[in-house]
Motif scaffolding. Structure first.
Motif, mmCIF file in Angstrom:
data_model
loop_
_atom_site.group_PDB
_atom_site.id
_atom_site.type_symbol
_atom_site.label_atom_id
_atom_site.label_comp_id
_atom_site.label_asym_id
_atom_site.label_seq_id
_atom_site.Cartn_x
_atom_site.Cartn_y
_atom_site.Cartn_z
ATOM 1 N N SER A 225 2.002 -45.312 -3.434
ATOM 2 C CA SER A 225 1.896 -46.507 -2.615
ATOM 3 C C SER A 225 2.554 -46.310 -1.257
ATOM 4 N N ALA A 226 3.756 -45.711 -1.267
ATOM 5 C CA ALA A 226 4.494 -45.571 -0.020
ATOM 6 C C ALA A 226 5.526 -44.467 -0.121
ATOM 7 N N VAL A 227 5.881 -43.951 1.039
ATOM 8 C CA VAL A 227 7.014 -43.050 1.198
ATOM 9 C C VAL A 227 7.915 -43.727 2.215
ATOM 10 N N THR A 228 9.216 -43.748 1.944
ATOM 11 C CA THR A 228 10.172 -44.359 2.859
ATOM 12 C C THR A 228 11.127 -43.290 3.374
ATOM 13 N N LEU A 229 11.237 -43.206 4.699
ATOM 14 C CA LEU A 229 12.122 -42.249 5.349
ATOM 15 C C LEU A 229 13.296 -42.972 5.977
ATOM 16 N N ALA A 230 14.494 -42.415 5.821
ATOM 17 C CA ALA A 230 15.673 -42.948 6.502
ATOM 18 C C ALA A 230 15.668 -42.456 7.944
ATOM 19 N N VAL A 231 15.932 -43.355 8.887
ATOM 20 C CA VAL A 231 15.957 -42.996 10.308
ATOM 21 C C VAL A 231 17.251 -43.498 10.934
ATOM 22 N N SER A 232 17.722 -42.798 11.960
ATOM 23 C CA SER A 232 18.977 -43.190 12.608
ATOM 24 C C SER A 232 18.761 -44.061 13.838
ATOM 25 N N ASP A 233 17.553 -44.068 14.393
ATOM 26 C CA ASP A 233 17.237 -44.872 15.580
ATOM 27 C C ASP A 233 15.828 -45.433 15.403
ATOM 28 N N MET A 234 15.736 -46.688 14.982
ATOM 29 C CA MET A 234 14.436 -47.286 14.681
ATOM 30 C C MET A 234 13.527 -47.303 15.909
ATOM 31 N N GLY A 235 14.057 -47.623 17.059
ATOM 32 C CA GLY A 235 13.244 -47.671 18.266
ATOM 33 C C GLY A 235 12.592 -46.334 18.568
ATOM 34 N N LYS A 236 13.370 -45.274 18.516
ATOM 35 C CA LYS A 236 12.846 -43.936 18.785
ATOM 36 C C LYS A 236 11.818 -43.536 17.727
ATOM 37 N N TYR B 14 -3.462 -26.055 8.535
ATOM 38 C CA TYR B 14 -2.333 -26.967 8.702
ATOM 39 C C TYR B 14 -1.513 -26.630 9.946
ATOM 40 N N PHE B 15 -0.647 -27.574 10.324
ATOM 41 C CA PHE B 15 0.442 -27.337 11.282
ATOM 42 C C PHE B 15 1.548 -28.338 10.980
ATOM 43 N N HIS B 16 2.744 -28.055 11.500
ATOM 44 C CA HIS B 16 3.918 -28.890 11.239
ATOM 45 C C HIS B 16 4.510 -29.446 12.533
ATOM 46 N N VAL B 17 5.079 -30.657 12.424
ATOM 47 C CA VAL B 17 5.890 -31.262 13.484
ATOM 48 C C VAL B 17 7.129 -31.864 12.820
ATOM 49 N N CYS B 18 8.104 -32.237 13.640
ATOM 50 C CA CYS B 18 9.275 -32.972 13.142
ATOM 51 C C CYS B 18 9.356 -34.303 13.863
ATOM 52 N N ASP B 19 9.784 -35.344 13.134
ATOM 53 C CA ASP B 19 10.012 -36.632 13.774
ATOM 54 C C ASP B 19 11.395 -36.610 14.432
ATOM 55 N N PRO B 20 11.809 -37.683 15.109
ATOM 56 C CA PRO B 20 13.096 -37.675 15.806
ATOM 57 C C PRO B 20 14.318 -37.418 14.915
ATOM 58 N N ASP B 21 14.206 -37.677 13.606
ATOM 59 C CA ASP B 21 15.324 -37.420 12.698
ATOM 60 C C ASP B 21 15.198 -36.091 11.966
ATOM 61 N N GLY B 22 14.209 -35.295 12.321
ATOM 62 C CA GLY B 22 14.045 -33.994 11.693
ATOM 63 C C GLY B 22 13.226 -34.000 10.418
ATOM 64 N N HIS B 23 12.610 -35.143 10.073
ATOM 65 C CA HIS B 23 11.715 -35.183 8.911
ATOM 66 C C HIS B 23 10.479 -34.349 9.253
ATOM 67 N N GLU B 24 10.149 -33.416 8.382
ATOM 68 C CA GLU B 24 9.028 -32.532 8.649
ATOM 69 C C GLU B 24 7.719 -33.182 8.195
ATOM 70 N N LEU B 25 6.725 -33.163 9.082
ATOM 71 C CA LEU B 25 5.401 -33.698 8.804
ATOM 72 C C LEU B 25 4.400 -32.559 8.925
ATOM 73 N N SER B 26 3.516 -32.471 7.973
ATOM 74 C CA SER B 26 2.467 -31.473 8.013
ATOM 75 C C SER B 26 1.128 -32.202 8.047
ATOM 76 N N PHE B 27 0.248 -31.729 8.915
ATOM 77 C CA PHE B 27 -1.114 -32.274 8.991
ATOM 78 C C PHE B 27 -2.041 -31.158 8.546
#
Length: 122
Positions: free
Chosen positions: A12-23, A105-118
């Motif tokens: 249903s969902a994945v929840t990630l902890a973030v340190s700066d919601m705006g960013k 595939y390729f990988h990116v990181c979000d502002p908190d370093g969570h790795e995302l693969s497309f």
């Protein structure tokens, strides 16, 4: 998939902890292009729609978030998305490539370093 005799239909969902919601909201909505369904720049919880599932962000007091793993999104066109993200200023960790496990595939990181693969199956 079955767990103890019960059928699991989907995540249903994945929840990630973030340190700066705006960013983080700006990254996922403006740079990645996800649709914000709930919350926003100044919220403690935000949610984005992904197909029939959700990517949630929850604000944490921790300023340092440790690497936790990788979230993989299947997309129609890996190369087109990579080009689009580069044009939006997203720094990618890898360029699109074909893997031995039959995905492109390729990988990116979000502002908190969570790795995302497309990725997409080959």
């Amino acid at each position: 998939m079955r767990l103890w005799g019960l059928t699991v239909k989907s995540i249903s969902a994945v929840t990630l902890a973030v340190s700066d919601m705006g960013k983080s909201v700006a990254f996922y909505s403006d740079q990645i292009g996800m649709e914000l369904l709930y919350g926003g720049l100044h919220s403690e919880f935000s949610s984005f729609g992904i197909g029939g599932s959700y990517l949630n962000l929850i604000l944490t007091k921790d300023s340092q978030i440790e690497w936790w793993g990788r979230l993989i999104f299947y997309v129609d066109d890996v190369d087109a998305l990579h080009s689009r993200l580069i044009s939006k200023g997203v720094a990618t960790l890898t360029s699109p490539e074909d893997a031995s496990w039959n995905e492109r595939y390729f990988h990116v990181c979000d502002p908190d370093g969570h790795e995302l693969s497309f990725a997409r199956p080959l």
